[in-house]
Design an enzyme around this catalytic site. Structure first.
Site, PDB file in Angstrom:
ATOM      1  CG  ASP A 113      -1.884  -1.143   1.303  1.00  0.00           C
ATOM      2  OD1 ASP A 113      -1.670  -2.155   0.608  1.00  0.00           O
ATOM      3  OD2 ASP A 113      -2.861  -1.035   2.066  1.00  0.00           O
ATOM      4  CE  LYS A 176      -4.924   1.809   3.245  1.00  0.00           C
ATOM      5  NZ  LYS A 176      -3.710   1.121   3.767  1.00  0.00           N
ATOM      6  CE  LYS A 206      -6.481  -1.557   3.317  1.00  0.00           C
ATOM      7  NZ  LYS A 206      -5.080  -2.031   3.502  1.00  0.00           N
TER       8      LYS A 206
END
Length: 243
Positions: A113, A176, A206
């Site tokens: 990430d 995300k 996400k």
């Protein structure tokens, strides 16, 4: 319009369809997360044990703890291992982010990430954001998964849309919402709706940051989230029906 009841069911008033978000179903969409600066090896070992007990998909830990199998008592059996790079500010150079991501993959991370340079996005330099993501993508080759943290709470909708498009063009697998560390806030239903309208069905989405209740988790899933980043996973799952 989607409505929810106390059982974790949601109903779309347009179609009449009902989705039941059970604890088991939601758990398989969760990255059980520990990214606190004060975290120690024993905390990570406990996180892994909790993750197996809760039935989550993945754990997300700081890269300094990788490889996890070097930690005494640690077991990643059946768990996806995720980590972060350029975290939490995103103000690292692309070269540093890429090197950090490559080292994490070499140390056993299945997913990375990364944090974008939010300032570049706000300045309108979407090409710099795209190039930054592409550099990390090259360091996380398939089947590795790249998620791009955009700090949605800090971005106007038009910038959020542009950043999501840049992430897709650069080859990301997910966008995300948040690191959970930005003062502007974490995940919101509105941001997830914008992200879903922009890249939904092509990229995963996400939602992460400040998700503390089952109701909040379900609302984000109904808005289009396909993964949840949770640190208080047990409390969220405890608010959902079993099954």
């Amino acid at each position: 319009m989607t409505t929810q009841d106390s059982t974790g069911s949601s109903t779309d008033s347009g179609t009449g369809s009902t989705t039941t978000w059970t604890a088991a179903r939601v758990a398989r969409l969760v990255d059980h997360t520990l990214l606190k600066p004060e975290a120690q090896a024993a905390d990570v070992v406990a996180l892994l044990a909790d993750a197996r007990d809760l039935g989550v998909l993945a754990v997300c830990v700081s890269p300094s703890f990788l490889p996890l199998d070097r930690l005494e008592g640690a077991s990643t059996d059946g768990l996806v291992v995720a980590t972060v790079c350029g975290f939490p500010s995103g103000k690292h150079t692309s070269e540093v982010k890429a090197a950090e991501a490559a080292a994490a993959v070499a140390a056993g991370a299945h997913e990375v990430d990364m944090v974008i340079d939010v300032g570049a996005a706000l300045a309108g330099d979407v090409e710099a954001v795209r190039a930054d993501i592409a550099a990390v993508r090259a360091a996380v080759p398939a089947p590795g998964v790249l998620k791009v943290i955009v700090e949605s709470a800090a971005l106007p909708d038009d910038v959020l849309v542009a950043v999501c498009r840049a992430a897709e063009e650069a080859g990301a697998d997910f966008v995300k919402t948040s690191t959970g560390f930005h003062p502007a806030g974490g995940a919101s239903v509105h941001a997830v709706e914008v992200m879903h309208a922009t890249v939904g069905g092509r990229l995963g989405i996400k939602a992460s940051g400040g998700i503390r209740t089952a109701e909040a988790a379900v609302a984000l899933l109904e808005a289009g989230a396909t993964r949840l980043g949770l640190s208080g996973t047990a409390a969220v799952l405890d608010g959902l029906p079993r099954g």
